[in-house]
Design an enzyme around this catalytic site. Structure first.
Site, PDB file in Angstrom:
ATOM      1  N   THR B  32       9.956  58.900  29.274  1.00 27.15           N
ATOM      2  CA  THR B  32       9.586  58.402  27.947  1.00 27.15           C
ATOM      3  C   THR B  32       8.492  59.296  27.394  1.00 27.15           C
ATOM      4  O   THR B  32       7.918  60.119  28.117  1.00 27.15           O
ATOM      5  CB  THR B  32       9.076  56.944  28.056  1.00 27.15           C
ATOM      6  OG1 THR B  32       9.129  56.349  26.775  1.00 27.15           O
ATOM      7  CG2 THR B  32       7.659  56.868  28.553  1.00 27.15           C
ATOM      8  N   THR B  33       8.185  59.143  26.124  1.00 26.17           N
ATOM      9  CA  THR B  33       7.042  59.859  25.554  1.00 26.17           C
ATOM     10  C   THR B  33       6.315  58.939  24.583  1.00 26.17           C
ATOM     11  O   THR B  33       6.903  58.476  23.605  1.00 26.17           O
ATOM     12  CB  THR B  33       7.489  61.126  24.801  1.00 26.17           C
ATOM     13  OG1 THR B  33       8.172  61.990  25.721  1.00 26.17           O
ATOM     14  CG2 THR B  33       6.293  61.867  24.236  1.00 26.17           C
TER      15      THR B  33
END
Lengths: 240, 251
Positions: B32-33
């Site tokens: 994820t970011t």
């Protein structure tokens, strides 16, 4: 004593008399369902009368400040536990009153050897529109009355309360802005000074709707807001 | 009555949250970011929409930037079941405190509350299925300044001077933000439209190098989840708003 029915009835009657006597000089609290949301108002000198309970729930109360605080804390705890356990949408005024607050108030009232709650309450729930707003008048003994009109008044005297409610229902037409609504509420508040009956303000004469200083508390459960918590404290000087 | 919601929970025998769970959760947000940086109007917190389970895209509509109250945001990276339960616990705790104590919880206490939940999640973290490494953005009620904090999975909290990121794609984002901080243009002085465009470009960059990060597709009006935090509260940016900023920035 409670083994003897007549003495128990007498004790309960004495208790009611004591509570009414203690509350007789309390000043009223108001709730009004408007297009903008549900407006709550109280005038308490040195004491708060209007409180947030949950995302769409609020309380206006009169009585002993410690008892108001106990009721407030109980309501907040019950609402948050329910909202956490299930979902905030499951926290409704009817469930909160029927299953938490009112049984506790009634139980406390019937404990004739303990000090009673000296409170009279208005509890409100904001709906998606005016027709789905819920307003309830809760008495010190746990009895509750769900109100069908758009105005609710809490006052120690039921006669004064009815007279003020009826007058306000005639005054608060749909075209009024919040500032004018507050002005009418203040006029009604001035028409029932502590311990005295409601005196209908003159139809054509001057009405004193100016802001009393100090102690006016105003809050709105805001229907127009998109945030979860809808309770907003209003500054009377900022009202349009 | 001290406003501690967690202390209230044992009374009706409710579990504190999902922290005692032992079953492994399927989707993981390690891929994820999420990131946050200071801009001229406050703190901008951004995240992608993708949740992955191994090499499977589990969801492309995941909300990772969560509003805890009117002045607190949490960006989640890690196990979503634990992270979402932490966010729900904090939301209730902060509002319970504010309503019962008639004053908002201090920023320091909010930070400590998240630390405590992360520490209580130690078994899940050590077993490898429930680690959470969130970002927190909050406003100090005293001075109205927004701040960014990042945590390690065991609950240690660090304040980020300019920016912070978490998740598998965050190293690309942090590299670019470091470059900008050092050589400019500085994000902290950027006007809102420029900061919003920067956030979307950063997410596109992260997605370029990390397959588990959902990207940005301006043609489909598919942008980052973006929230601005400052003394006035939280502002969310709709797809249309972001599309307009994007269009206006085109040469």
């Amino acid at each position: 004593m409670t083994d003897e029915p007549y003495r128990w009835l007498e004790a309960v009657a004495n208790r009611r008399e004591y509570i009414r006597d203690q509350l007789k000089d309390a000043t009223p609290a108001f709730a009004v369902s408007r297009p903008e949301g549900v407006l709550l108002m109280g005038v308490g000198v040195g004491q708060s009368k209007v409180f947030e309970i949950y995302d769409r729930l609020a309380l206006a109360a009169l009585g002993h400040s410690v008892d108001i605080e106990r009721v407030r804390q109980t309501a907040i705890e019950a609402a948050h536990l329910e909202g956490f356990t299930r979902d905030p949408a499951d926290v409704t005024l009817r469930r909160l009153l029927n299953f938490s607050l009112c049984p506790a108030l009634k139980s406390s009232f019937e404990q004739v050897f303990a000090a009673p709650f000296l409170v009279e309450l208005l509890m409100v729930e904001l709906g998606s529109d005016r027709s789905s707003d819920v307003m309830a008048r809760v008495n010190y003994d746990g009895s509750v009355r769900y109100l069908t009109g758009q105005v609710a008044v809490a006052h120690p005297s039921s006669t004064t309360e009815s007279a003020a409610t009826e007058w306000l229902q005639g005054q608060l037409t749909d075209d009024l802005g919040l500032k004018d609504v507050v002005s009418r509420l203040i006029t009604a508040w001035r028409a029932m000074p502590p311990g005295k009956p409601f005196v209908t303000p003159p139809t054509d004469g001057p009405k004193d709707g100016s802001i009393p200083k100090p102690g006016l508390e105003l809050a709105l459960l805001d229907r127009r807001s998109s945030s979860r918590a809808r309770y907003r404290i209003l500054n009377p000087n900022d009202l349009a | 009555m001290n406003g501690d919601f967690l202390a209230l929970l044992p009374r009706p025998n409710l579990a504190v949250s999902g922290m005692e769970r032992t079953a492994a959760s399927t989707p993981r947000l390690e891929g994820t970011t999420v990131f946050a940086f200071h801009c001229a109007d406050g703190v901008l917190v951004a995240g992608d929409h993708r949740a992955t389970a191994g090499n499977v895209v589990f969801s492309d509509t995941t909300e990772k930037i969560l509003e805890l109250d009117a002045h607190s945001l949490m960006a989640i990276a890690g196990s979503p079941s634990v992270a979402l339960e932490m966010a729900r616990t904090l939301q209730t705790s902060f509002e319970f405190y504010r309503r019962s104590q008639l004053q908002p919880m201090s920023l320091a206490a909010k930070l400590r509350a998240l630390s405590r939940l992360l520490r209580e999640n130690l078994p899940g973290t050590l077993q490898g299925f429930g680690a959470v490494a969130p970002l927190f953005a909050g406003v100090d009620a005293a001075d109205g300044k927004p701040s960014i904090y990042f945590y390690d999975p065991l609950g240690a909290q660090f304040e980020a001077a300019a920016y912070a990121g978490s998740g598998s794609g965050s190293s690309s984002v942090k590299s670019v933000l470091h470059y900008l901080e050092k050589w400019g243009p500085h994000p902290a002085t950027m006007a809102l439209p420029d900061a919003v465009n920067l956030a979307n470009r950063l997410l596109m960059t992260a997605a370029e190098f990390d397959a588990a990060t959902g990207g940005v597709d301006p043609a489909q009006k598919d942008f980052a989840t973006l929230k601005l935090l400052n003394r006035d509260g939280i502002r969310s940016f709709t797809r249309n708003e972001q599309a307009q900023f994007w269009q206006e920035a085109r040469p």
